[in-house]
Motif scaffolding. Structure first.
Motif, PDB file in Angstrom:
ATOM      1  N   CYS A 298       1.075   5.963  -7.128  1.00 44.57           N
ATOM      2  CA  CYS A 298      -0.244   6.293  -7.666  1.00 44.57           C
ATOM      3  C   CYS A 298      -1.189   6.524  -6.490  1.00 44.57           C
ATOM      4  O   CYS A 298      -1.964   5.641  -6.110  1.00 44.57           O
ATOM      5  CB  CYS A 298      -0.743   5.168  -8.560  1.00 44.57           C
TER       6      CYS A 298
ATOM      7  N   ALA B   9      -4.276   4.323  -4.387  1.00 42.93           N
ATOM      8  CA  ALA B   9      -4.036   3.898  -3.010  1.00 42.93           C
ATOM      9  C   ALA B   9      -5.160   4.354  -2.089  1.00 42.93           C
ATOM     10  O   ALA B   9      -5.606   3.592  -1.225  1.00 42.93           O
ATOM     11  CB  ALA B   9      -2.697   4.436  -2.517  1.00 42.93           C
TER      12      ALA B   9
ATOM     13  N   LEU C 281       2.190   1.730  -3.424  1.00 40.02           N
ATOM     14  CA  LEU C 281       1.129   2.246  -4.281  1.00 40.02           C
ATOM     15  C   LEU C 281       0.854   3.718  -3.984  1.00 40.02           C
ATOM     16  O   LEU C 281       0.594   4.502  -4.891  1.00 40.02           O
ATOM     17  CB  LEU C 281      -0.141   1.414  -4.077  1.00 40.02           C
TER      18      LEU C 281
ATOM     19  N   TRP D  72       0.821  -1.202   0.000  1.00 35.37           N
ATOM     20  CA  TRP D  72       0.000   0.000   0.000  1.00 35.37           C
ATOM     21  C   TRP D  72       0.866   1.268   0.000  1.00 35.37           C
ATOM     22  O   TRP D  72       0.560   2.225  -0.706  1.00 35.37           O
ATOM     23  CB  TRP D  72      -0.947   0.013   1.194  1.00 35.37           C
TER      24      TRP D  72
END
Length: 63
Positions: A14, A18, A10, A7
């Motif tokens: 991006c 997330a 991410l 996470w």
């Protein structure tokens, strides 16, 4: 721990995706909860059947 690292990765690359994943995670968890409950129930029934099948051997003292 791996989920948290993925996470964060991410989030860095991006962040809108997330944030969306963070908001949708509880929804998916709630959707999958009935399947977990059914899995626990099926596991209990199979353990009961196994215990019933193994009962004669346990009564005779076999290991």
């Amino acid at each position: 721990m791996l989920t948290l690292l993925i996470w964060i990765f991410l989030l860095v690359f991006c962040w809108p995706l997330a944030i969306m994943a963070l908001l949708l995670y509880p929804v998916f968890w709630l959707l999958l909860l009935p399947f977990r409950i059914v899995g626990i129930a099926v596991d209990g029934v199979l353990e009961l059947l196994r215990a019933l099948v193994m009962l004669p051997a346990r009564l005779l003292g076999g290991r």
